[in-house]
Write an enzyme that holds these catalytic residues in place. Structure first.
Site, PDB file in Angstrom:
ATOM      1  N   THR A   1      65.805  58.236  39.044  1.00 44.16           N
ATOM      2  CA  THR A   1      65.152  57.250  38.176  1.00 44.16           C
ATOM      3  C   THR A   1      66.195  56.485  37.381  1.00 44.16           C
ATOM      4  O   THR A   1      67.283  56.996  37.122  1.00 44.16           O
ATOM      5  CB  THR A   1      64.154  57.924  37.207  1.00 44.16           C
ATOM      6  OG1 THR A   1      64.848  58.914  36.437  1.00 44.16           O
ATOM      7  CG2 THR A   1      62.998  58.563  37.962  1.00 44.16           C
TER       8      THR A   1
ATOM      9  N   GLU B   1      60.634  55.793  32.759  1.00 45.79           N
ATOM     10  CA  GLU B   1      61.449  56.199  33.899  1.00 45.79           C
ATOM     11  C   GLU B   1      60.985  55.568  35.210  1.00 45.79           C
ATOM     12  O   GLU B   1      60.156  56.131  35.918  1.00 45.79           O
ATOM     13  CB  GLU B   1      61.407  57.721  34.050  1.00 45.79           C
ATOM     14  CG  GLU B   1      61.938  58.467  32.848  1.00 45.79           C
ATOM     15  CD  GLU B   1      61.773  59.966  32.985  1.00 45.79           C
ATOM     16  OE1 GLU B   1      62.778  60.636  33.270  1.00 45.79           O
ATOM     17  OE2 GLU B   1      60.641  60.450  32.840  1.00 45.79           O
TER      18      GLU B   1
END
Length: 176
Positions: A43, A109
């Site tokens: 991420t 994220e």
């Protein structure tokens, strides 16, 4: 508002439009280091202040704020110099507290569904968020969490191919 609508439909698997779309930008920060290592899901983390800077997190005024959950849309690194880092790509994103990890701070994220071959901490990342997929939830195992994230990615790809969303990849905001 959107928060109430999303909460009302929290039980269903139906993807909902985020209207107006959120235009988020920020510098990619160091996350907890779990995405790539533990989950195999790299991420690109943004500071949660990108929500209030974009005017979408009214948490301070009405107490409603952005609903924690899984969202999707498009991502771009507008200042990328390497060829494989350029362009607009689909992304699926978690906004919330990550109940599995019991975070103390809210996180933003995005998992960009593209192999950059490198990490890009310190780079400017721009996101156009157009859909809400599901509420945040806890998982009993790491395997169940990973399985669900991959399912969210599949839903993202199908959703962003739809007529009403695919042209958003060309939004001028994404390219800076």
């Amino acid at each position: 508002g959107f928060a109430r609508m999303a909460a009302a439909g929290a039980g269903s698997d139906e993807v909902r439009a985020v209207e107006p779309h959120w235009l988020l930008k920020g510098t990619v920060i160091q996350g907890f280091g779990r995405g790539s290592k533990e989950l195999g899901i790299p991420t690109a983390n943004l500071d949660a202040k990108c929500l209030s800077e974009a005017g979408v997190d009214d948490n301070n005024s009405s107490g409603e704020g952005v609903v924690s959950g899984i969202y999707c849309g498009f991502a771009c690194l507008p200042r990328a110099t390497e060829e494989r880092s350029k362009g607009v790509h689909p992304m699926v994103m978690s906004i919330g507290w990550n109940p599995f990890y019991k975070n103390k701070e809210r996180t933003v994220e995005p998992w960009i569904l593209h192999d950059y071959g490198t990490d890009f901490h310190g780079e400017e990342l721009r996101l156009l968020v157009c859909c809400y997929i599901r509420p945040e939830q806890n998982f009993t195992s790491l395997e169940a969490l990973v399985e669900r994230i991959h399912e969210d990615a599949r839903v993202t790809k199908v959703t962003l191919e739809r007529e009403e969303y695919k042209d958003l990849a060309g939004h001028t905001f994404l390219r800076g």
